[in-house]
Design an enzyme around this catalytic site. Structure first.
Site: not given
Length: 306
Positions: A20, A22, A53, A112, A114, A131, A173, A224, A274, A280
């Protein structure tokens, strides 16, 4: 289900590999061109799904929705839309979820998110909002029969008190209905394998898909990693040393490093990956080729609908 330790076996021939990918929604016309060129390049590999995203504080909500909706209309890809708890009431988020369902999206990556103020600020739930991720997952499942992916952190979430506490959050979760987890990127495979053992020991049985970041730019990747709590091993820094102004060699090294990581995981029995593409395509395409994936005739949206 076998543990990660039991997966550590020599390669025994071809194994089916699923990937997969992103992407992030474009901010400019040029970035949009790059994004759709990347999608066109990678779509023939027939990824299991592609995710888009969602910016801090919902800052890319409309662009994320537009990108995902266009994927549904114009490609045979199966898009997964990111969604966060930040800066919105339950009703506002529920409306977004319903709009995805109406657009034909059946997979959401629930996070959740940032803080709207940015990394480094304390997270505060929105009054009247969801929450935590587990609450968001339950809310999504109430609205429609979505597949829901969530995040997992082999080196723990930066705000978690401990790795065990973070695994407890993952279990919440799952209990709320999460179908699979995608990990934060990592560079040392042993970190992922040890984490997988701990997750299974905690009774969590959903797929834990390793997130792979092909290093396009080492300095950016290292920055990052520091922000997200991922460690950067010395050997990785050494491989890129002295290549700051040598783009071509850096690309070759980046491809070799990423291929080495994923092929080692294949040897450990991992079958799903993933990729954080950064919009790119070249590195991801090369790695997928090394994994044995080959381009197939694209499935047009019209053919999909027939």
């Amino acid at each position: 289900m076998p543990t990660a330790s039991q997966h550590r076996a020599s390669r025994d021939g071809y194994r089916p590999i699923r990937v997969s990918i992103e992407f992030f929604p474009p901010k400019t016309e040029e970035m949009e061109r790059i994004l759709w060129n990347s999608i066109e390049r990678l779509a023939p590999l027939q990824p299991k799904f592609v995710s888009v995203t969602y910016g801090a504080g919902g800052s890319t909500r409309e662009r994320t929705h537009n990108t995902v909706a266009r994927m549904v209309r114009e490609t045979g890809l199966k898009p997964a839309a990111h969604l966060t708890c930040v800066a919105a009431t339950k009703e506002e988020i529920d409306d977004v979820v319903q709009s995805y369902w109406d657009a034909g999206v059946r997979h959401i990556v629930a996070l959740r998110g940032d803080p709207a103020e940015g990394v480094g600020h304390a997270y505060r739930p929105h009054p009247g909002g969801y929450a935590q991720t587990s609450d968001l997952v339950a809310g999504i499942k109430r609205i429609g029969d979505f597949k829901v992916s969530v995040s997992a952190y082999p080196e723990k979430h930066p705000e978690a008190a401990s790795l065990d506490a973070d695994i407890d959050a993952l279990k919440a979760k799952v209990d709320a209905g999460a179908d699979q987890a995608i990990t934060q990127f990592f560079f040392d495979n042993e970190i992922y394998l040890r984490y997988l053992d701990k997750v299974r020991a905690a009774g969590i049985e959903i797929p834990i898909i390793p997130g792979i970041l092909p290093v396009q730019n080492f300095k950016q990747a290292a920055n990052f990693a520091r922000r997200t709590g991922a460690s950067v091993p010395y050997w990785l820094a050494a491989r890129f040393e002295g290549l700051e102004d040598d783009v071509e060699t850096r690309r070759l090294v980046a491809a070799a490093v990423a291929a080495e990581q994923v092929l080692d995981l294949v040897d450990q029995g991992v079958e799903d990956f993933h990729f954080y593409s950064m919009n790119r395509s070249d590195l991801v395409y090369a790695i997928c080729h090394l994994l044995g994936l080959r381009a197939q005739a694209p499935k047009a949206a019209a053919a999909k609908a027939a």
